[in-house]
Write a protein that holds these residues in place. Structure first.
Motif, PDB file in Angstrom:
ATOM      1  N   ALA A 294      -8.931  -6.574  -8.344  1.00 36.01           N
ATOM      2  CA  ALA A 294      -8.467  -5.947  -7.101  1.00 36.01           C
ATOM      3  C   ALA A 294      -7.789  -6.968  -6.189  1.00 36.01           C
ATOM      4  N   ALA A 295      -8.331  -8.167  -6.118  1.00 43.22           N
ATOM      5  CA  ALA A 295      -7.726  -9.202  -5.273  1.00 43.22           C
ATOM      6  C   ALA A 295      -6.358  -9.607  -5.808  1.00 43.22           C
ATOM      7  N   SER A 296      -6.261  -9.792  -7.118  1.00 40.80           N
ATOM      8  CA  SER A 296      -5.002 -10.242  -7.716  1.00 40.80           C
ATOM      9  C   SER A 296      -3.928  -9.165  -7.712  1.00 40.80           C
TER      10      SER A 296
ATOM     11  N   TYR B 286     -18.415 -12.344  -4.080  1.00 48.61           N
ATOM     12  CA  TYR B 286     -17.293 -12.271  -5.007  1.00 48.61           C
ATOM     13  C   TYR B 286     -16.363 -13.489  -4.920  1.00 48.61           C
ATOM     14  N   SER B 287     -16.499 -14.274  -3.864  1.00 47.39           N
ATOM     15  CA  SER B 287     -15.640 -15.462  -3.733  1.00 47.39           C
ATOM     16  C   SER B 287     -15.909 -16.473  -4.843  1.00 47.39           C
ATOM     17  N   SER B 288     -17.026 -16.315  -5.570  1.00 45.06           N
ATOM     18  CA  SER B 288     -17.340 -17.231  -6.668  1.00 45.06           C
ATOM     19  C   SER B 288     -16.395 -17.057  -7.847  1.00 45.06           C
ATOM     20  N   VAL B 289     -15.617 -15.949  -7.883  1.00 44.34           N
ATOM     21  CA  VAL B 289     -14.694 -15.734  -9.005  1.00 44.34           C
ATOM     22  C   VAL B 289     -13.243 -15.892  -8.554  1.00 44.34           C
ATOM     23  N   TRP B 290     -13.007 -16.719  -7.527  1.00 34.73           N
ATOM     24  CA  TRP B 290     -11.640 -16.892  -7.045  1.00 34.73           C
ATOM     25  C   TRP B 290     -10.744 -17.536  -8.109  1.00 34.73           C
ATOM     26  N   ILE B 291     -11.313 -18.380  -8.947  1.00 36.31           N
ATOM     27  CA  ILE B 291     -10.515 -18.994 -10.011  1.00 36.31           C
ATOM     28  C   ILE B 291     -10.054 -17.922 -11.004  1.00 36.31           C
ATOM     29  N   ALA B 292     -10.954 -16.995 -11.323  1.00 41.00           N
ATOM     30  CA  ALA B 292     -10.590 -15.896 -12.218  1.00 41.00           C
ATOM     31  C   ALA B 292      -9.473 -15.058 -11.608  1.00 41.00           C
ATOM     32  N   ALA B 293      -9.545 -14.804 -10.301  1.00 40.87           N
ATOM     33  CA  ALA B 293      -8.501 -14.025  -9.636  1.00 40.87           C
ATOM     34  C   ALA B 293      -7.155 -14.735  -9.728  1.00 40.87           C
TER      35      ALA B 293
ATOM     36  N   ILE C  54     -14.643 -15.811 -15.348  1.00 36.70           N
ATOM     37  CA  ILE C  54     -13.589 -16.833 -15.375  1.00 36.70           C
ATOM     38  C   ILE C  54     -13.121 -17.075 -16.812  1.00 36.70           C
ATOM     39  N   GLY C  55     -14.065 -17.128 -17.756  1.00 33.10           N
ATOM     40  CA  GLY C  55     -13.700 -17.347 -19.151  1.00 33.10           C
ATOM     41  C   GLY C  55     -12.825 -16.230 -19.691  1.00 33.10           C
ATOM     42  N   ILE C  56     -13.158 -14.988 -19.372  1.00 33.32           N
ATOM     43  CA  ILE C  56     -12.350 -13.860 -19.848  1.00 33.32           C
ATOM     44  C   ILE C  56     -10.973 -13.867 -19.183  1.00 33.32           C
ATOM     45  N   ALA C  57     -10.910 -14.278 -17.926  1.00 37.02           N
ATOM     46  CA  ALA C  57      -9.617 -14.379 -17.237  1.00 37.02           C
ATOM     47  C   ALA C  57      -8.726 -15.424 -17.903  1.00 37.02           C
ATOM     48  N   GLU C  58      -9.316 -16.509 -18.377  1.00 35.84           N
ATOM     49  CA  GLU C  58      -8.541 -17.533 -19.095  1.00 35.84           C
ATOM     50  C   GLU C  58      -7.965 -16.967 -20.391  1.00 35.84           C
ATOM     51  N   ILE C  59      -8.773 -16.195 -21.113  1.00 35.03           N
ATOM     52  CA  ILE C  59      -8.295 -15.562 -22.346  1.00 35.03           C
ATOM     53  C   ILE C  59      -7.176 -14.572 -22.024  1.00 35.03           C
TER      54      ILE C  59
END
Length: 502
Positions: free
Chosen positions: A248-250, A309-316, A393-398
């Motif tokens: 949603a953020a991205s 949710y700010s803990s997944v900012w790298i994933a976003a 974060i790992g799934i976002a990298e994939i």
């Protein structure tokens, strides 16, 4: 193609983007209502129901793209398409109920809540019909209807979710009514394509195209399976909530795909390299600063949604970058699809469908998506003991890796099947202006310090940062780019001509 037509093409993209930007901002307010009022597990269930609806729309998506292509050619498709959608509706409902009931056990959640999500699906079927027609006939109409959808959604969510505290049920009712409003507007604007007679040849043609569409739809369904896999493999819905927050953020960045909405219909109806240049350049002009700005503000945006949710900012950030890379690939896909003229006649054989470039494109995309899903499944099985943030974060990298692969293949197909090419001439101007913009944003952000915990107060500061960045980028680009100055003059002239005609 006349100069006015070129301006119209670019402005239709601008209107779509403006609508999507308004949609994102109002949608962001809606998301804040939801994330602040629902628990992290409930937000995960909310995201899962969205996936269930996507699966349930498969029967309609099998024919939607063919309806859109014929609508782009001005054919009377409305009544025939409505009849076909009515026949497919029972199949859609069965799919939803089977998936919802089956998933309730896997995620250990009340099945009746998941079943009730069907009240969102029913108006969404009407919306899919309207979108199928207008995406080919008048893409800018989708943007206008989208604004009505977003505004009505926020108003109803404030009353049902915030004031009455109806939770998930209030969110379901909100979306159901808002989708119905949007669908009504789109179908009303499709009246010119109405003919009170079922065109059996058209329906037969659309159905003959389902093998090609099946490949594409399976690809789309598998691409959205990641959120379901997370919940099923980990055995909890909460991980879907964190993933959905990053998505949603991205969306602020990935919504820029709306800028190219008018390209495919234009190419189908006889467009050329000049059309591609106009749309691509305009998309880059707005897409690049949005990506740069998001990289700086992603953590703050997620904080506003819910501090956890700010803990997944790298994933976003990974998802935003993946979305931009995917847009490059979308240009290749739209070009290959738009320049393929195999279905101009109503009498198209199955052999012609299977030999089309669109079918080749869909097959390759499906193969990539299958490998993507296998990779995610392997990752979840091996690393499911990680924290929620680490899993996301790992799934976002994939996701980012496969976005690169997919776009590279689509652009290569564009070079192989067409003579059209992406023009990067103005890219340095956009990069320079964007770099200066994020420098200013970073300085101002450092002055603000830690954001307040309250959603309204924190959102106010983010809006200040966005406004500062937009002004910096606009002024810098005006100084650097002659094309940008010409575009502003074209817009001014177009608006003046429109005013005189009224």
């Amino acid at each position: 193609m006349s100069r006015l037509s070129k301006v119209r093409l670019r402005l239709s993209g601008a209107l779509m983007f403006a609508a999507n930007l308004v949609g994102y901002l109002t949608g962001f307010i809606f998301t804040i209502f939801i994330t602040r009022r629902l628990s992290e597990e409930e937000f995960g269930v909310w995201a899962l129901i969205g996936s269930f609806i996507m699966y349930s729309l498969m029967p309609f998506n099998l024919v939607s793209s063919w309806i859109s292509r014929d609508a782009a050619r001005g054919k009377k498709v409305l009544f025939s398409a409505a009849v076909l959608f009515a026949l497919l509706t029972p199949v859609s409902l069965i799919i939803y109920f089977v998936i919802a009931i089956g998933s309730a056990t896997a995620v250990n959640y009340d099945p009746w809540t998941l079943i009730l999500g069907v009240i969102i699906l029913i108006p969404y079927i009407l919306l899919t019909l309207g979108m199928a027609i207008q995406s080919g006939y008048a893409p800018q109409t989708i943007g206008i209807a989208g604004i009505f959808f977003e505004v009505s959604k926020v108003i109803m969510a404030f009353y049902l979710v915030v004031i009455l505290r109806m939770g998930l049920i209030g969110a379901f009712i909100t979306l159901s009514i808002a989708y119905l409003i949007q669908a009504t507007l789109l179908l009303q604007r499709s009246k010119l394509l109405f003919q009170k007679q079922v065109n059996k040849e058209l329906i037969a043609k659309w159905l003959r195209g389902t093998p090609i569409s099946t490949v594409r739809i399976v690809n789309d369904v598998l691409a959205g399976t990641d959120i379901v896999l997370m919940s099923i493999v980990t055995g909890q819905a909460i991980v879907a909530g964190y993933w959905q927050a990053a998505v949603a953020a991205s969306a602020l960045v990935t919504s820029s795909t709306a800028l190219m909405a008018g390209l495919s219909p234009r190419l189908i109806s006889g467009g050329s390299q000049k059309d591609l240049d106009k749309v691509f350049d305009f998309t880059m002009m707005l897409m690049i600063p949005m990506l740069f700005g998001f990289m700086v503000l992603s953590g703050d945006i997620l904080w506003v949604m819910r501090p956890a949710y700010s803990s997944v900012w790298i994933a976003a950030c990974f998802l935003a970058l993946a979305g931009i890379i995917r847009i490059f690939g979308n240009f290749g896909e739209a070009t290959v699809s738009g320049m393929d003229k195999f279905d101009q006649r109503d009498e198209v054989t199955m052999k012609e469908f299977l030999k089309s470039r669109i079918f080749t494109l869909n097959i390759l995309n499906l193969v990539i998506t299958v490998i993507y899903v296998i990779s995610i499944t392997f990752y979840l099985l091996v690393f499911r003991g990680l924290s929620l943030a680490e899993i996301v974060i790992g799934i976002a990298e994939i996701n980012l890796l496969f976005a690169v692969i997919r776009s590279a293949i689509n652009l290569n197909l564009m070079r192989s099947f067409t003579k059209l090419r992406l023009n990067l001439r103005n890219l340095p101007h956009y990069l320079i202006a964007s770099t200066l913009m994020i420098t200013v944003i970073y300085i101002v952000r450092a002055k603000i310090g830690r954001l307040p915990a309250g959603a309204i107060e924190a959102t106010s500061w983010i809006l200040v940062l966005i406004t500062t960045g937009a002004l910096t980028y606009g002024v810098t680009l005006y100084i650097l780019s002659k094309d940008f100055r010409i575009f502003l003059k074209e817009v001014k002239s177009f608006i003046a001509n429109m005013s005189l005609s009224l």
